[in-house]
Design a protein around this motif. Sequence first.
Motif, short mmCIF file in Angstrom:
data_model
loop_
_atom_site.label_atom_id
_atom_site.label_comp_id
_atom_site.label_asym_id
_atom_site.label_seq_id
_atom_site.Cartn_x
_atom_site.Cartn_y
_atom_site.Cartn_z
N LEU A 123 56.89 -42.28 14.99
CA LEU A 123 57.64 -42.92 16.07
C LEU A 123 57.89 -41.93 17.21
N TYR A 124 58.15 -40.68 16.86
CA TYR A 124 58.42 -39.64 17.86
C TYR A 124 57.31 -39.58 18.91
N TYR A 125 56.08 -39.80 18.47
CA TYR A 125 54.94 -39.81 19.39
C TYR A 125 54.51 -41.23 19.79
N LYS A 339 59.32 -30.01 15.72
CA LYS A 339 60.02 -31.28 15.96
C LYS A 339 59.62 -32.34 14.93
N VAL A 340 58.44 -32.16 14.33
CA VAL A 340 57.93 -33.23 13.47
C VAL A 340 57.61 -32.83 12.03
N VAL A 341 57.61 -31.52 11.76
CA VAL A 341 57.35 -31.07 10.38
C VAL A 341 58.62 -30.39 9.84
N ASP A 400 42.69 -40.74 11.40
CA ASP A 400 42.46 -40.28 10.03
C ASP A 400 43.44 -39.15 9.69
N THR A 401 44.73 -39.44 9.79
CA THR A 401 45.79 -38.47 9.50
C THR A 401 46.26 -38.60 8.06
N GLY A 412 51.95 -38.33 13.75
CA GLY A 412 52.37 -38.43 15.15
C GLY A 412 51.76 -37.34 16.01
N HIS A 413 52.02 -36.11 15.66
CA HIS A 413 51.49 -34.95 16.38
C HIS A 413 49.96 -35.05 16.48
#
Length: 497
Positions: A123-125, A339-341, A400-401, A412-413
């Motif tokens: 969602l952040y991205y 910010k995301v991990v 493909d994350t 996201g990142h």
Amino acid sequence: MKSLVAILLTLILCSCQERKDQLHLTQGLYISNTTIVSTEDGNYKPYIGHIVVEKDKIVYVGKYEPNISGTFEQIDGTGKFVIPGLIDSHVHMSDVQGMLQHHKEKYPQLVKEFNTQMPRSYLYYGFTAIINLGGISDEQINAYKIQPLKPDLFHIGYSGAAVANGYPMIYTPEEFRFEMEPNFIYMESQAEHIPDQYKPADHTPKAVVKRIKNSGAVAVKSYYESGFGRMSNLPVPTKSIMTELRNESHANGLVLTVHANSLTGHSFLADIGVDILAHGLWNWEKYKDVPTDSLPLEIKETLDVQIQKQMGYTPTLTVIEGEGALVDNKFINQPALKKVVPKKLLEWYKTEEAQWFAQELFSESNAEEVHKIYGNVQAHAMLVLKYLSDNNGLILFGTDTPSGPIYTNQPGHNGYWELKLMKKAGVPLAKILASATINNAKAFHLDSALGSLAMGKKANIIMMTKNPLSDIEAYDAIEKVVIGGEVVNREDLEVKE
Ligand SMILES: [Zn+2]
């Protein structure tokens, strides 16, 4: 004369309609005076307008100020840009980036923190919908559903429709392989290597697709992969199996998306006409050493068939970029990752133990060599993407994350990275935005609820401070994310210390 009357009548009716828009809201959201960037057909005509949401649905989008009453939150969108929530149509949310099963068992706390943050990082991205293209269990779906803030999740059932002992099931030890891939396809040529309890009749394309449909899937995933590295010459589906998979998928209202990244795979699938290619064409096989500035004729011909049949093409450029990034520590030291991990997981990634896959991949080469090899493959992948973009190919956004047990494709990142790589390949910004919204929604039959800002659709809305049609960094200039009508400030989605 008659037509003039008709025009006048239409004008009158329209203006009445505008004035009549009396919306009584009980749990509303009103975004006023903002630049609306949305399309139904790929052509963008941004305008300053208004959006009204009631509960989780959009009830008004237009130029005219709506006439609203009742209970609602108002956001002044002056100077801002709003787009529909982004859709990543190729993720594997059931994995923890960079971990194998024994790592997960050793570090349950890291797994827990990752799983809590993962939906928030998407969602952040700006990703408000993700399509999981690997097997998923009810348990995993339920664990995801209890997260308070999360993208809408769509999936392909308990497993893909892989051929017995083919890719990717070959990577699972033989004793669990068939249990882990309940939707495998029985092939006579593999009969000796399939345990007796699995009956051919339960593993025909028809039986498998029916099961996938019943598990609540939106798509059937299959594979055309003869292998790489130590695992090569794997069994691949025959033409009749793939054709039957496509026909059965359509009979059940599902789309068929197929893993392939080689010229052989892409031309096999183009010939059959599957709905979606889950990867770009970067394995040029016999052309792998040709210069990176022009397309060999045979590749062009394959792409022309894909374009003519309007097959969805998912570039997944971060597969190559992410794997190559494992060779040095440039990736892991990016400030944006914090910010995301989750912090402790990020620290673990820097340990010797977490470098297991990098060591396995690059034991015999140095960073310079690795960058050169991956750079060459990526240049080919980008050339193909540019050709499709220039020639009206149907591009679908998908990352493909993560593409393997790598920590360099983060939720996201990785999506933002993919968007930037598409731009670098020469895809115009309007096509990039369409690929991640309306194209994905239509390709996966989700467009009655997702993919554009329109009345009756789900209120998944991204508010940015930059224009995504003129600046790729707009995707990192997100201010608010609206998910199912709930407004979240971007900073509230960051990792909590
Ligand atoms: Zn995948």
